[in-house]
Design an enzyme around this catalytic site. Structure first.
Site: not given
Ligand code: IPE
Ligand code: IPE
Ligand code: MG
Length: 261
Positions: A30-31, A33, A47, A141
């Site tokens: 998140d974050g 923007g 992004h 992974l």
């Protein structure tokens, strides 16, 4: 607690490899923007730079031996964002997968997706399915990406499918337990996340892995996702390693090691 922030990346790495690694790490990225806004850039630039963090974190996870990495890339609620942003996000995802597929194959990364993949644009679905097929034999992974994902609807879907199977006579209501229920979730076969990281200072779950995070350790950082790189990830893991997971037991019980967790 010592201030590990002053340590170099290599020193942190050494410390971490001496301790218990989380098997499954989930991240609410998140974050983006706000990162862009701070620089007077359009949200999409956040992004874009965020994709570099994605690459860094996947690389590190593989290098240190994390088994499963689940990244929350797009929630069901994110469809309500401006169409231009949604389109740009889908484009970035496609671009990323096309560019990285070769590396994923080479590095033994198995790509998976959870969420309503069928709701994504057809082109995006194609690259996703292609990545899933071409990496299905890999096992170093598991990279699990949540797209058009919502924890509540994942649970509802599981219930619907269970009811159908009961109706068909494949299973019986009496046999339903937590383990059978989990077989009906998108994350079937994967261990629950040991550590859940959320960047950008928000302290909420935003409909992510609601069932699976029952006993997950949470780590919140103010760092915005485009700035969340290897050192930040190492600090998160180190913080996790300082914790005592008790699963409802007493400290003394854990210390005596009488219970297999
Ligand atoms: C996370 O960054 C990326 C997605 C949800 C797709 P945001 O776009 O939510 O960034 P902020 O929260 O507005 O800063
Ligand atoms: C959560 O971030 C979803 C993803 C990171 C993909 P949001 O930015 O959408 O969450 P809220 O709206 O702040 O809860
Ligand atoms: Mg956000």
């Amino acid at each position: 607690m010592r201030d590990y922030k002053d340590l170099k990346e290599e020193e942190l790495l050494k410390l971490i490899l001496g301790g218990n690694l989380p098997e499954h790490i989930a991240i609410i990225m998140d974050g983006n923007g706000r990162w862009a806004k701070q620089r007077r850039l359009p949200r999409i630039s956040g992004h874009k730079v965020g994709m570099d963090s994605v690459r860094d974190i996947i690389t590190l996870s593989r290098e240190i031996g994390i088994k499963v990495l689940t990244l929350y890339a797009f929630s069901q609620e994110n469809w309500k964002r401006p169409q231009s942003e949604v389109r740009a996000l889908m484009g970035l995802l496609q671009e990323y997968l096309k560019k990285e597929i070769k590396t994923m194959i080479e590095k033994g990364i198995q790509f998976r997706a959870i969420g309503e993949i069928e709701k994504l644009p057809v082109k995006t679905q194609e690259v996703i399915n292609n990545a899933i097929e071409n990496t299905s034999k890999n096992g170093d992974l598991i990279l699990n990406v949540a797209l058009s994902y919502g924890g509540r609807s994942e649970i509802i879907e599981a219930i619907k499918n269970i009811l159908r199977d009961i109706e068909k006579g494949d299973i019986s209501a009496d046999n339903l337990n937590e383990s059978l229920f989990e077989d009906y979730l998108d994350t079937s076969g994967l261990p629950d996340p040991d550590l859940l990281i959320r960047t950008s200072g928000e302290k909420r779950i935003s409909n992510f892995l609601l069932w699976q995070s029952a006993y997950t350790e949470f780590y919140f950082t103010d760092t915005l996702w485009p700035d969340f790189r290897k050192k930040e990830m190492l600090l998160a893991i180190l913080n996790y390693q300082q914790r005592e997971r008790r699963f409802g037991l007493t400290r003394e019980q854990i210390k005596r090691g009488l219970y297999a967790l």
